[in-house]
Write a protein that holds these residues in place. Sequence first.
Motif, PDB file in Angstrom:
ATOM      1  N   GLY A 159       0.752  -0.809  -0.033  1.00 25.22           N
ATOM      2  CA  GLY A 159      -0.029   0.158  -0.014  1.00 25.22           C
ATOM      3  C   GLY A 159       0.600   1.128   0.205  1.00 25.22           C
ATOM      4  O   GLY A 159       0.203   2.100  -0.045  1.00 25.22           O
ATOM      5  N   ARG A 160       2.151   1.189   0.177  1.00 28.63           N
ATOM      6  CA  ARG A 160       2.907   2.198   0.313  1.00 28.63           C
ATOM      7  C   ARG A 160       2.641   3.308  -0.992  1.00 28.63           C
ATOM      8  O   ARG A 160       2.952   4.371  -1.220  1.00 28.63           O
ATOM      9  CB  ARG A 160       4.300   1.866   0.551  1.00 28.63           C
ATOM     10  N   THR A 161       2.757   2.310  -2.415  1.00 35.35           N
ATOM     11  CA  THR A 161       2.385   3.141  -3.897  1.00 35.35           C
ATOM     12  C   THR A 161       1.121   3.220  -3.838  1.00 35.35           C
ATOM     13  O   THR A 161      -0.057   2.080  -3.471  1.00 35.35           O
ATOM     14  CB  THR A 161       2.930   2.306  -5.136  1.00 35.35           C
ATOM     15  N   ARG A 162       0.153   4.583  -4.089  1.00 34.38           N
ATOM     16  CA  ARG A 162      -1.167   4.306  -3.748  1.00 34.38           C
ATOM     17  C   ARG A 162      -1.524   4.636  -5.613  1.00 34.38           C
ATOM     18  O   ARG A 162      -0.941   4.966  -6.423  1.00 34.38           O
ATOM     19  CB  ARG A 162      -1.758   6.197  -3.225  1.00 34.38           C
ATOM     20  N   VAL A 163      -2.222   3.722  -5.603  1.00 41.70           N
ATOM     21  CA  VAL A 163      -2.790   3.554  -6.875  1.00 41.70           C
ATOM     22  C   VAL A 163      -4.692   4.666  -7.308  1.00 41.70           C
ATOM     23  O   VAL A 163      -5.022   4.395  -6.366  1.00 41.70           O
ATOM     24  CB  VAL A 163      -3.512   2.338  -7.779  1.00 41.70           C
TER      25      VAL A 163
ATOM     26  N   HIS B 228      -3.708  14.749  -2.954  1.00 41.69           N
ATOM     27  CA  HIS B 228      -4.448  13.922  -1.918  1.00 41.69           C
ATOM     28  C   HIS B 228      -4.083  12.684  -1.979  1.00 41.69           C
ATOM     29  O   HIS B 228      -3.917  12.278  -0.632  1.00 41.69           O
ATOM     30  CB  HIS B 228      -5.861  13.980  -1.966  1.00 41.69           C
ATOM     31  N   ALA B 229      -3.681  12.350  -2.629  1.00 41.91           N
ATOM     32  CA  ALA B 229      -3.517  10.514  -2.505  1.00 41.91           C
ATOM     33  C   ALA B 229      -2.029  10.086  -1.558  1.00 41.91           C
ATOM     34  O   ALA B 229      -2.121   9.615  -0.555  1.00 41.91           O
ATOM     35  CB  ALA B 229      -3.513   9.404  -4.095  1.00 41.91           C
ATOM     36  N   VAL B 230      -1.023  10.902  -1.928  1.00 44.82           N
ATOM     37  CA  VAL B 230       0.264  10.553  -1.803  1.00 44.82           C
ATOM     38  C   VAL B 230      -0.223  10.885  -0.041  1.00 44.82           C
ATOM     39  O   VAL B 230       0.101  10.319   0.822  1.00 44.82           O
ATOM     40  CB  VAL B 230       0.930  11.781  -1.492  1.00 44.82           C
ATOM     41  N   ALA B 231      -1.563  12.022   0.639  1.00 48.71           N
ATOM     42  CA  ALA B 231      -1.695  12.742   2.049  1.00 48.71           C
ATOM     43  C   ALA B 231      -2.056  11.182   2.534  1.00 48.71           C
ATOM     44  O   ALA B 231      -2.745  11.288   3.841  1.00 48.71           O
ATOM     45  CB  ALA B 231      -2.092  14.004   1.820  1.00 48.71           C
ATOM     46  N   GLY B 232      -2.640  10.480   1.786  1.00 47.67           N
ATOM     47  CA  GLY B 232      -4.062   9.642   2.160  1.00 47.67           C
ATOM     48  C   GLY B 232      -5.361   9.789   2.472  1.00 47.67           C
ATOM     49  O   GLY B 232      -5.929   9.410   3.228  1.00 47.67           O
ATOM     50  N   GLU B 233      -5.497  10.923   1.837  1.00 45.18           N
ATOM     51  CA  GLU B 233      -6.800  11.674   2.113  1.00 45.18           C
ATOM     52  C   GLU B 233      -7.635  10.466   0.246  1.00 45.18           C
ATOM     53  O   GLU B 233      -6.752  10.006  -0.317  1.00 45.18           O
ATOM     54  CB  GLU B 233      -6.618  12.887   2.000  1.00 45.18           C
ATOM     55  N   PRO B 234      -8.835  10.564   0.818  1.00 45.18           N
ATOM     56  CA  PRO B 234      -9.617  10.366   0.138  1.00 45.18           C
ATOM     57  C   PRO B 234      -9.725  11.179  -1.603  1.00 45.18           C
ATOM     58  O   PRO B 234      -9.725  11.940  -2.013  1.00 45.18           O
ATOM     59  CB  PRO B 234     -11.410   9.497   0.863  1.00 45.18           C
ATOM     60  N   VAL B 235      -9.974  10.132  -2.463  1.00 41.73           N
ATOM     61  CA  VAL B 235      -9.814  10.288  -4.094  1.00 41.73           C
ATOM     62  C   VAL B 235     -11.019  10.386  -4.729  1.00 41.73           C
ATOM     63  O   VAL B 235     -11.176   8.460  -5.410  1.00 41.73           O
ATOM     64  CB  VAL B 235      -8.524  10.295  -4.897  1.00 41.73           C
ATOM     65  N   LEU B 236     -12.765  10.564  -4.946  1.00 47.32           N
ATOM     66  CA  LEU B 236     -13.155   9.454  -5.441  1.00 47.32           C
ATOM     67  C   LEU B 236     -13.892  10.803  -6.204  1.00 47.32           C
ATOM     68  O   LEU B 236     -14.628  12.139  -5.760  1.00 47.32           O
ATOM     69  CB  LEU B 236     -14.433   9.669  -4.227  1.00 47.32           C
TER      70      LEU B 236
ATOM     71  N   ARG C 268      -7.180   1.330   4.243  1.00 55.00           N
ATOM     72  CA  ARG C 268      -6.497   2.193   4.421  1.00 55.00           C
ATOM     73  C   ARG C 268      -7.176   3.612   3.822  1.00 55.00           C
ATOM     74  O   ARG C 268      -6.456   4.390   4.507  1.00 55.00           O
ATOM     75  CB  ARG C 268      -6.018   2.020   3.039  1.00 55.00           C
ATOM     76  N   ASP C 269      -8.116   3.816   3.833  1.00 50.16           N
ATOM     77  CA  ASP C 269      -8.596   5.073   3.101  1.00 50.16           C
ATOM     78  C   ASP C 269     -10.467   4.884   3.146  1.00 50.16           C
ATOM     79  O   ASP C 269     -10.673   3.775   3.350  1.00 50.16           O
ATOM     80  CB  ASP C 269      -8.880   5.005   2.005  1.00 50.16           C
ATOM     81  N   ARG C 270     -11.165   5.637   2.904  1.00 48.51           N
ATOM     82  CA  ARG C 270     -12.478   6.314   2.440  1.00 48.51           C
ATOM     83  C   ARG C 270     -12.978   4.993   1.085  1.00 48.51           C
ATOM     84  O   ARG C 270     -14.397   4.763   1.572  1.00 48.51           O
ATOM     85  CB  ARG C 270     -12.629   7.384   2.370  1.00 48.51           C
ATOM     86  N   ALA C 271     -12.250   5.093   0.537  1.00 51.87           N
ATOM     87  CA  ALA C 271     -12.280   4.029  -0.863  1.00 51.87           C
ATOM     88  C   ALA C 271     -12.760   2.336   0.016  1.00 51.87           C
ATOM     89  O   ALA C 271     -14.180   2.163  -0.866  1.00 51.87           O
ATOM     90  CB  ALA C 271     -11.901   4.101  -1.623  1.00 51.87           C
ATOM     91  N   GLN C 272     -11.780   2.366   0.128  1.00 53.64           N
ATOM     92  CA  GLN C 272     -12.471   0.723   1.149  1.00 53.64           C
ATOM     93  C   GLN C 272     -13.296   0.726   1.959  1.00 53.64           C
ATOM     94  O   GLN C 272     -13.644  -0.672   1.814  1.00 53.64           O
ATOM     95  CB  GLN C 272     -10.521   0.797   1.221  1.00 53.64           C
ATOM     96  N   ALA C 273     -13.522   1.998   2.957  1.00 50.97           N
ATOM     97  CA  ALA C 273     -14.217   1.507   3.437  1.00 50.97           C
ATOM     98  C   ALA C 273     -15.967   1.719   2.644  1.00 50.97           C
ATOM     99  O   ALA C 273     -17.177   0.796   3.084  1.00 50.97           O
ATOM    100  CB  ALA C 273     -14.875   2.605   4.825  1.00 50.97           C
ATOM    101  N   ILE C 274     -15.796   2.428   1.780  1.00 53.76           N
ATOM    102  CA  ILE C 274     -17.441   2.184   0.679  1.00 53.76           C
ATOM    103  C   ILE C 274     -17.703   0.639   0.711  1.00 53.76           C
ATOM    104  O   ILE C 274     -18.249   0.041   0.885  1.00 53.76           O
ATOM    105  CB  ILE C 274     -17.426   2.980  -0.356  1.00 53.76           C
ATOM    106  N   VAL C 275     -16.791   0.107   0.116  1.00 53.14           N
ATOM    107  CA  VAL C 275     -16.713  -0.948  -0.384  1.00 53.14           C
ATOM    108  C   VAL C 275     -17.174  -2.015   0.984  1.00 53.14           C
ATOM    109  O   VAL C 275     -17.777  -2.891   1.065  1.00 53.14           O
ATOM    110  CB  VAL C 275     -15.338  -2.205  -0.680  1.00 53.14           C
TER     111      VAL C 275
END
Length: 227
Positions: free
Chosen positions: A74-78, A117-125, A202-209
Amino acid sequence: MIRVVIADDQELVRHGLRLILELAGFEVVAEAADGAEAVAVVAAHAPDVVLMDLRMPVMDGVEATRRIVESTAGRTRVLALTTFDTDQHVVDALRAGAAGFLLKDVTSDGLSDAVRHAVAGEPVLAPSVLARVLDHFTARPPDPAAPAEPPPGLSELSERELEVLGRIGAGLSNAEIAADLVISMATVKTHVRHILAKLDVRDRAQAIVVAHDAGLRRGATRPAGGV
């Protein structure tokens, strides 16, 4: 300097994205024309972010995302790139560990902000894509006759945290959750932080799932059948 890999099978798209990112001060360390190449260049360059087209030859972007997230822990954000025509691909990318998703017609400023935002660990939606993803989940709810195993950590959530998770799954922002539950923004942020930690996502995107897989809806507390 933030280091980026661009993975897209269209050379013109890669060139355009590179130009935008380099003008914004990012370093594009490599490009890839298919998923397998994306996995290889990430291993070679260890970028901070990958812009990943979801429909590519040899290996699609979903499988490439899964391998990159696993290999880099998860260090590289996709960030998944979509043309808005394949909802299932976006959902699959989120399940594979994508940190978020963007439309290919995103503005230059929007693209730059998304990478930061991705590098900062913030959601990108992207809001419009999120709406389609939520529509997809609503149209294809979990089969109650064959419930999946509850996501690990779900039983550790408090009733309030489950309420917050349900609202995350419905696409609400922190401000909207605060207004809906009549609590402060600071409290919402604390709940979100605890939810991500307990669910080990890791983030909000995963929480949605997770919210969808658990059958949580906006007004729900414990999922049907209990946890």
